[in-house]
Enzyme design. Structure first.
Site, PDB file in Angstrom:
ATOM      1  N   LYS A 116      24.461 -38.064   8.144  1.00 13.61           N
ATOM      2  CA  LYS A 116      23.243 -37.275   8.056  1.00 13.61           C
ATOM      3  C   LYS A 116      22.025 -38.098   7.631  1.00 13.61           C
ATOM      4  O   LYS A 116      20.915 -37.860   8.093  1.00 13.61           O
ATOM      5  CB  LYS A 116      23.457 -36.101   7.087  1.00 13.61           C
ATOM      6  CG  LYS A 116      24.431 -35.041   7.611  1.00 13.61           C
ATOM      7  CD  LYS A 116      24.645 -33.940   6.613  1.00 13.61           C
ATOM      8  CE  LYS A 116      25.432 -32.776   7.193  1.00 13.61           C
ATOM      9  NZ  LYS A 116      26.757 -33.147   7.665  1.00 13.61           N
ATOM     10  N   GLU A 200      17.817 -32.920  -0.279  1.00 11.42           N
ATOM     11  CA  GLU A 200      16.839 -32.178   0.506  1.00 11.42           C
ATOM     12  C   GLU A 200      16.191 -31.112  -0.353  1.00 11.42           C
ATOM     13  O   GLU A 200      16.830 -30.558  -1.266  1.00 11.42           O
ATOM     14  CB  GLU A 200      17.509 -31.481   1.708  1.00 11.42           C
ATOM     15  CG  GLU A 200      17.926 -32.385   2.820  1.00 11.42           C
ATOM     16  CD  GLU A 200      18.551 -31.620   3.978  1.00 11.42           C
ATOM     17  OE1 GLU A 200      18.756 -30.386   3.823  1.00 11.42           O
ATOM     18  OE2 GLU A 200      18.830 -32.228   5.015  1.00 11.42           O
ATOM     19  N   ARG A 297      28.905 -32.109  20.165  1.00 11.49           N
ATOM     20  CA  ARG A 297      30.028 -31.439  20.831  1.00 11.49           C
ATOM     21  C   ARG A 297      29.567 -30.060  21.280  1.00 11.49           C
ATOM     22  O   ARG A 297      28.430 -29.649  21.017  1.00 11.49           O
ATOM     23  CB  ARG A 297      31.199 -31.287  19.854  1.00 11.49           C
ATOM     24  CG  ARG A 297      30.788 -30.578  18.554  1.00 11.49           C
ATOM     25  CD  ARG A 297      31.944 -30.228  17.667  1.00 11.49           C
ATOM     26  NE  ARG A 297      31.545 -29.813  16.334  1.00 11.49           N
ATOM     27  CZ  ARG A 297      31.088 -28.619  16.001  1.00 11.49           C
ATOM     28  NH1 ARG A 297      30.927 -27.703  16.944  1.00 11.49           N
ATOM     29  NH2 ARG A 297      30.762 -28.327  14.757  1.00 11.49           N
TER      30      ARG A 297
END
Length: 624
Positions: A116, A200, A297
């Site tokens: 990430k 975050e 995906r």
């Protein structure tokens, strides 16, 4: 074009892929563990290969076994589905190195988006808006604490290798940071073998918005619009819809454009999803939506995108993996109507969503809408894998119509004895805030008590069960569990139903009868209402009844009278308890069928009585 496809997965996604492959004339090969030897995807495929014991780490997560199965079966391509090895770049590379076609993005693209922190850095460089936070290499607790203080609380600690809701901690105050960091790192190390985290800014009114993207080998990338996946429990999506309610065309253009830019930044091929976090406190605004991560995906919720675009995303995957160009250009893609999906899990909401396993003795999803499942009646829910057993997808001309359609589908769900979250989903869907699109990722947590169904059946449901129990068969005979039903006096029908360790006499004419479906046998009646199953024990077949139409109170089964609560001459009202009978390890309350006077009492506490014994008699009020 791919000729023979091995699906490196199980359950509903394996069945979903097999269906499209079959329509395209592609031969399919399933793989299975011990637990899945008789699974639906194994029965559907043209060939099936056993790959090991039941635990996924010994079967579905062993790449060498899957590649060997592909080569031994003559498959020329592998589709990973979602979960398991679908986002494992090393496995993707091993498939390619084995001379097989990998139905998915290039390994380098998977790696670029796999962590990430690196993905957010890459996206920022590509001009994609990212959530304010800290992505630095300095992972010392002191530095992380300093950065959290700078960002401002609440903050979110996220494992860079995380997923599926693991390795995430919300921190509301500076004093809680150190403990939350330690906990997050431990979970990340245990789950992913990597305890590196990022920080975050916590968004107070977050909505989960994601964009379906698709790329081909010549660098063409399109988006297929957005989905809203804000209804989540513990970071797991439950209800998804497309398009996102409240999304203006201006915001859609900006967000979907950013998603295409993100895919282009990693030379993306195949199906992928760019996930964004939106601050919805002022509606969906382009300047308040930030990149969160990319899933390299096919997503669980891909059917809602298929329904609003008319595109078969699995077909696109197989065509692009075969070297073909994207079937449609961006200008050819439009939104048609609204679609909503609900994930049906084998779990018990009343027991903190504890997984429910066992044989599906009764499994009926109805005939309406789109159902994606990997099980049929008679199959078993295993403790080894994800408890999702089906996805229900409804489509409408607009959101209101889609909600109504999905609610009707959930109302028709019949699963027993395995527990499901169908009623929980039904309640969520019809919550006034959901209907009004007042959504954020905290919706379920805030409303949990109201959404979790009551396990105790209402009087209307009990009467519905009584109606099922007293239904007539094709010969006009009364069916199992009948108590007090006489063909010449159906209005006085009353049935002895056992639930929660007690029997009660349920009179059909005692109030509203819930609209239920169900089945019964000699021992029980099972009814379904708004997706929830209720099981009631029945008295023995052919009982005269607990409350006959002439006022006779009879024993529905052999048992012991444990209490007599009235005397001859006493005035009683309809529903008042008269006697208590203990039988089948349950207490059975015998109640007055109507207002009246006690004319007879023929049993005393402690007496053993036989089936059909007249224990008391009530004369109706006003009888001459």
């Amino acid at each position: 074009m791919i000729q023979s496809l091995l699906i490196a997965n199980r359950g509903e996604i394996a069945c979903r892929i097999i269906r499209t492959a079959r329509e395209m004339g592609v031969r399919t090969v399933a793989v299975y563990s011990d637990a899945d030897a008789h699974a639906l995807h194994v029965r559907m495929a043209d060939e099936a290969v056993h790959i090991g014991p039941s635990p996924a780490r010994e079967s579905y997560l062993v790449g060498d076994k899957i590649i060997a199965a592909a080569k031994d079966s003559g498959a020329d391509a592998i589709h990973p589905g979602y979960g398991f090895l679908s986002e494992n770049a090393d496995f993707a590379q091993a498939v390619i190195d084995a001379g097989l076609v990998w139905v998915g993005p290039k390994p380098d693209s998977i790696r670029a988006m796999g962590l990430k922190d690196a993905a957010k850095t890459l996206m920022a460089a590509a001009g994609v808006p990212v959530t304010p936070g800290y992505l630095g290499d300095d992972q010392s607790p002191a530095r992380l604490k300093k950065e959290a203080d700078k960002i401002g609380y609440p903050v979110l600690i996220k494992a860079v290798a995380g997923g599926g809701g693991k390795g995430m901690r919300k921190v509301d105050a500076a004093a809680d940071f150190d403990d939350a960091l330690d906990s997050c790192k431990r979970e990340a190390a245990s789950s992913f073998g990597n305890d590196v985290v990022l920080l975050e800014k916590w968004i107070e009114s977050p909505r989960h918005i994601e964009v379906q993207v698709f790329g081909d080998s010549l660098g063409n990338v399109v988006h297929l619009f957005e989905r809203d996946c804000s209804l989540q429990r513990r970071h797991q999506k439950l209800i998804e819809e497309a398009p996102a309610p409240g999304m203006s065309e201006e915001t859609r253009k900006a967000v979907c454009g950013a998603a295409v830019k993100a895919a282009q930044a990693v030379n993306y091929e195949g199906a992928g999803t760019i996930e964004f976090i939106a601050d919805a406190s002022q509606g969906l605004r382009a300047d308040r939506i930030w990149f969160m991560e990319m899933n390299t995906r096919l997503q669980v919720e891909h059917p809602v995108t298929e329904e609003i675009t008319g595109v078969d995303l699995v077909e696109w995957q197989l065509r692009v993996a075969s070297g073909e160009l994207l079937p449609l250009a961006q200008e050819d893609l439009t939104i048609i109507g609204h679609a909503i999906e609900a994930r049906l899990y084998a779990e018990d909401p009343s027991k903190n969503f504890l997984p429910s396993v066992g044989r599906l003795e009764h499994f009926d999803m109805g005939e309406d809408g789109r159902i994606e499942t990997g099980v049929e009646e008679g199959d078993a829910i295993s403790p080894y894998y994800d408890p999702m057993i089906a996805k229900l997808i409804a489509v409408g001309a607009d959101r209101d119509e889609a909600i109504d359609e999905l609610a009707a589908m959930l109302d028709g769900v019949e699963v027993w004895p395995v527990k499901t979250n169908a009623n929980f989903l039904f309640n969520s869907l019809l919550d006034e805030d959901f209907i009004a699109a007042r959504l954020d990722t905290g919706f379920i947590a805030r409303n949990l008590d109201e959404l979790v169904p009551d396990t105790a059946p209402s009087g209307a449901i009990r009467r519905g069960a009584a109606a099922v129990a007293t239904a007539l068969d094709e010969d006009g005979d009364t069916l199992a569990g009948l108590a007090g039903f006489r063909l010449n006096a159906p209005e006085a029908a009353a049935v002895a139903l056992g639930h929660g360790g007690k029997f009660d006499t349920v009179a059909l004419d005692d109030g509203e009868i819930a609209a239920v479906s169900g089945f019964r046998d000699d021992e029980r009646v099972v009814v379904f209402h708004e997706g929830q199953a209720f099981e009631f024990a029945l008295a023995s077949r052919g009982s005269v009844g607990a409350a006959a139409g002439d006022g006779a109170i009879v024993a529905p089964m052999p048992g012991k009278v444990t209490a007599v609560e009235v005397a001859v001459g006493e005035t009683v009202v309809k529903g008042q308890r008269l006697l208590t009978l203990e039988a089948m390890k349950m207490e059975h309350a015998l109640t007055a069928p109507f207002d009246g006077t006690v004319a007879e009492v023929n049993a005393a506490a402690g007496a053993q009585v036989g089936e059909g014994s007249v224990l008391a008699k009530i004369e109706p009020t006003g009888k001459a």
